[in-house]
Design a protein around this motif. Structure first.
Motif, short mmCIF file in Angstrom:
data_model
loop_
_atom_site.label_atom_id
_atom_site.label_comp_id
_atom_site.label_asym_id
_atom_site.label_seq_id
_atom_site.Cartn_x
_atom_site.Cartn_y
_atom_site.Cartn_z
N TYR A 63 40.68 -33.22 19.43
CA TYR A 63 39.62 -32.94 18.44
C TYR A 63 38.44 -32.26 19.11
N ILE A 64 38.06 -32.79 20.28
CA ILE A 64 36.93 -32.19 21.01
C ILE A 64 37.28 -30.76 21.44
N LEU A 65 38.47 -30.58 21.97
CA LEU A 65 38.89 -29.24 22.41
C LEU A 65 38.87 -28.25 21.26
N GLN A 66 39.31 -28.72 20.11
CA GLN A 66 39.35 -27.85 18.93
C GLN A 66 37.93 -27.47 18.49
N LYS A 67 37.05 -28.47 18.53
CA LYS A 67 35.65 -28.21 18.16
C LYS A 67 35.02 -27.19 19.12
N ILE A 68 35.33 -27.32 20.41
CA ILE A 68 34.79 -26.37 21.40
C ILE A 68 35.31 -24.96 21.10
N ASP A 69 36.59 -24.84 20.83
CA ASP A 69 37.16 -23.52 20.55
C ASP A 69 36.60 -22.91 19.28
N GLU A 70 36.42 -23.73 18.27
CA GLU A 70 35.83 -23.23 17.02
C GLU A 70 34.42 -22.70 17.27
N GLU A 71 33.65 -23.47 18.04
CA GLU A 71 32.27 -23.05 18.33
C GLU A 71 32.26 -21.76 19.16
N LEU A 72 33.17 -21.68 20.13
CA LEU A 72 33.25 -20.46 20.96
C LEU A 72 33.50 -19.24 20.09
N LYS A 73 34.39 -19.40 19.13
CA LYS A 73 34.77 -18.25 18.27
C LYS A 73 33.57 -17.70 17.51
N ASN A 74 32.61 -18.58 17.18
CA ASN A 74 31.40 -18.12 16.47
C ASN A 74 30.64 -17.05 17.24
N GLY B 20 42.37 -21.49 29.20
CA GLY B 20 41.58 -22.23 30.19
C GLY B 20 41.55 -23.71 29.85
N LYS B 21 41.22 -24.54 30.85
CA LYS B 21 41.27 -25.99 30.64
C LYS B 21 40.06 -26.51 29.88
N ARG B 22 38.97 -25.72 29.82
CA ARG B 22 37.73 -26.14 29.15
C ARG B 22 37.11 -27.38 29.79
N ILE B 23 37.32 -27.55 31.10
CA ILE B 23 36.78 -28.74 31.78
C ILE B 23 35.26 -28.81 31.65
N ARG B 24 34.59 -27.65 31.79
CA ARG B 24 33.12 -27.67 31.78
C ARG B 24 32.52 -28.08 30.43
N PRO B 25 32.90 -27.40 29.34
CA PRO B 25 32.33 -27.85 28.05
C PRO B 25 32.78 -29.26 27.69
N TYR B 26 33.98 -29.61 28.12
CA TYR B 26 34.48 -30.97 27.86
C TYR B 26 33.59 -31.99 28.58
N LEU B 27 33.23 -31.66 29.81
CA LEU B 27 32.31 -32.53 30.57
C LEU B 27 30.98 -32.69 29.85
N THR B 28 30.47 -31.57 29.32
CA THR B 28 29.20 -31.64 28.61
C THR B 28 29.32 -32.58 27.40
N VAL B 29 30.39 -32.40 26.64
CA VAL B 29 30.57 -33.21 25.43
C VAL B 29 30.75 -34.68 25.77
N VAL C 206 29.34 -24.84 24.82
CA VAL C 206 29.99 -23.52 24.93
C VAL C 206 29.15 -22.57 25.78
N ALA C 207 27.85 -22.79 25.87
CA ALA C 207 27.02 -21.95 26.75
C ALA C 207 27.58 -22.01 28.17
N VAL C 208 27.92 -23.22 28.61
CA VAL C 208 28.46 -23.39 29.96
C VAL C 208 29.81 -22.68 30.09
N GLU C 209 30.65 -22.80 29.08
CA GLU C 209 31.98 -22.16 29.13
C GLU C 209 31.85 -20.64 29.12
N LEU C 210 30.90 -20.12 28.36
CA LEU C 210 30.70 -18.67 28.31
C LEU C 210 30.25 -18.14 29.68
N ILE C 211 29.35 -18.88 30.33
CA ILE C 211 28.93 -18.49 31.69
C ILE C 211 30.14 -18.52 32.62
N HIS C 212 30.92 -19.59 32.55
CA HIS C 212 32.10 -19.69 33.41
C HIS C 212 33.01 -18.48 33.25
#
Lengths: 317, 317
Positions: free
Chosen positions: B6-17, B37-46, B64-70
């Motif tokens: 659920y968290i991963l899906q939420k991160i991906d949805e937000e990224l798409k915006n 990608g594993k999304r470890i960074r945004p997952y850590l934030t959440v 997602v700010a962190v993931e975009l930088i990554h």
């Protein structure tokens, strides 16, 4: 007009705070940053702020944020366009190689947002962040459009959208950020936005004109570079719409031809003369409009911005 | 452990915006961003945020700010290192060319700070901006150090400083940003910082180990790539300090030699075995330390972060 030396000095001092290390990466980052740029953007931020305020210390981090972004874009653009020189000096990637040049741009990008985080007021920092990050998106989109134009002839509307993003967005941001830092109200911010839109346009048009009729030494590149590179400037786009078939053919023949002689460039500039005049008239009109939007501000305080609008279309470099 | 879908899906949805356009520039920007990608960074934030809060919608822009930088750093690093593949797919510059790849990285950079400006709380946005911009500076400095290491053998201290910046800084920022968004107090933020420092270190060490003993298909590149590229990993640095002269010579002979056979790589891995064990032990110790710092948090809520610390050193890709 003369730029106020005290303000320019303050801007440079503040800039140095962000790049005060002495290794390869930082030297690459400083190479262009202190190579004699005009500082128009941070200057715009400061003098917009001064419409309402006097203590310029507070606006400096915001002002240099804009300049740092501008410099990152130049470093990366020079790599993308494979340009060897800027401001009469070798480009960063020519001196330090592409990997370090990419990274030097990335570092200035980070430093710009670090500068935003140094604004000593949470609310204003937040506002500036919104404006600046949006402008950065626009600049990337504008650069992508410009690169796409290599493959086809854009309409005047497409050209105007491209320069509004590529050149205009950051100049607009510079003014808007000055307005935020200076506590301008909604009406004032709107007027300044209209002012900024117009000088963003005239700034790019004057660049396009200088490429054709400027002094090689002052503009730091050979006259007619845009013609040789096949750039679709407002002058070229206007000419292609208005020239007779014969002259249009001549123009199309030299556009993007790297081997044309200075003689041929001269002939083309002669052909382009009515379009150069068109561009000059457009600039004059937009400059008047820009200055009219400033009328709501104090007469003495707005003078610098009026002079800047004139300077942009009269500058010779 | 399993990442919460659920968290991963939420991160991906937000990224798409942030990348919901469909042209060359945006497609280039999305190429790596949605390449598994594993999304470890945004997952850590959440999950750091969830130590104290439940409503994850509010933390998504920061995450997602962190993931975009990554992702921007990966695109630019691949250009600098001239890498052809990442995650088993061609790199952005291989598909779209270098100019668009530079620009795609620059766009994600801008979008990251746009995401920070979408945080619905001025004070928190300001805090996140500080943390993220500082991390971006560190990442650039770390990458520059890593590039310098091509020219000499760094000491263990230099190596550790390099990975603290290049890899650790953004993982630390991910956790710190989660703490800010989750209203952690000073004591909690300090503990989380210590936790993050340690998993930043173990993350890089596990990457270095996987390069030697991982599964080619899972890690998306041939085993021993770091050896062929002459990378000075913690394992190589430890080996050069501890091996006898004979084995040291063998190692120095193959390091940076692009033409060595798989057989030779196998032999070198055998020689490196004690150093791999050293690295594994160091990871275990650091992971225990990291988990100890979490003890001040609720037992149930901290479990995800404990599991993540274990996951980082047990992962096979």
């Amino acid at each position: 007009m003369q730029f106020d030396k005290y303000i320019l000095q303050k801007i440079d001092e503040e800039l140095k705070n962000y790049v005060n290390k002495d290794d390869k990466l930082y030297n690459a980052s400083k190479h262009l940053l202190f190579a004699g740029g005009k500082r128009i953007r941070p200057y715009l931020t400061v003098v917009t702020y001064m419409l309402k305020k006097d203590d310029i210390e507070k606006v400096l981090p915001a002002a240099v944020a804009v300049e740092l972004i501008h410099n990152y874009t130049l470093i990366h653009d020079d790599i993308m366009d494979n340009d060897d020189e800027r401001r009469g000096k070798p480009t960063v990637h020519k001196v330090y190689g592409e990997p370090i040049a990419i990274l030097a741009g990335d570092l200035l990008y980070a430093k710009a947002f670090e500068a935003v985080s140094k604004i000593n007021n949470e609310k204003k920092s937040y506002e500036v962040l919104k404006i600046l990050s949006k402008a950065c998106v626009d600049v990337c989109e504008g650069q992508a459009m410009d690169m796409e134009f290599e493959n086809y002839f854009p309409s005047m509307e497409e050209y105007l959208e491209m320069i509004r993003k590529k050149t205009g967005a950051l100049l607009e941001a510079a003014v808007e950020i000055g307005a935020v830092m200076g506590d301008c109200n909604e009406e004032e911010r709107k007027a300044l936005k209209e002012y900024a839109k117009r000088i963003g346009l005239t700034f790019q048009i004057q660049d396009d004109i200088l490429d054709l009729i400027g002094d090689k030494k002052k503009i730091g590149k050979p006259v007619g570079s845009d013609i040789r590179e096949g750039k679709k400037t407002i002058i070229v786009i206007h000419a292609l719409k208005t020239l007779d078939e014969d002259n249009k053919k001549k123009l199309l023949n030299v556009l993007g031809n790297k081997n044309i002689s200075d003689e041929e460039i001269k002939e083309i500039i002669e052909i382009l003369k009515p379009s150069i005049d068109y561009a000059k008239n457009l600039m004059k009109q937009k400059t008047e409009e820009a200055k009219n939007y400033l009328k709501i501000f104090d007469k003495d305080r707005r003078k610098v911005l009026e002079d800047l609008a004139d300077f942009i279309i009269e500058r010779i470099y």
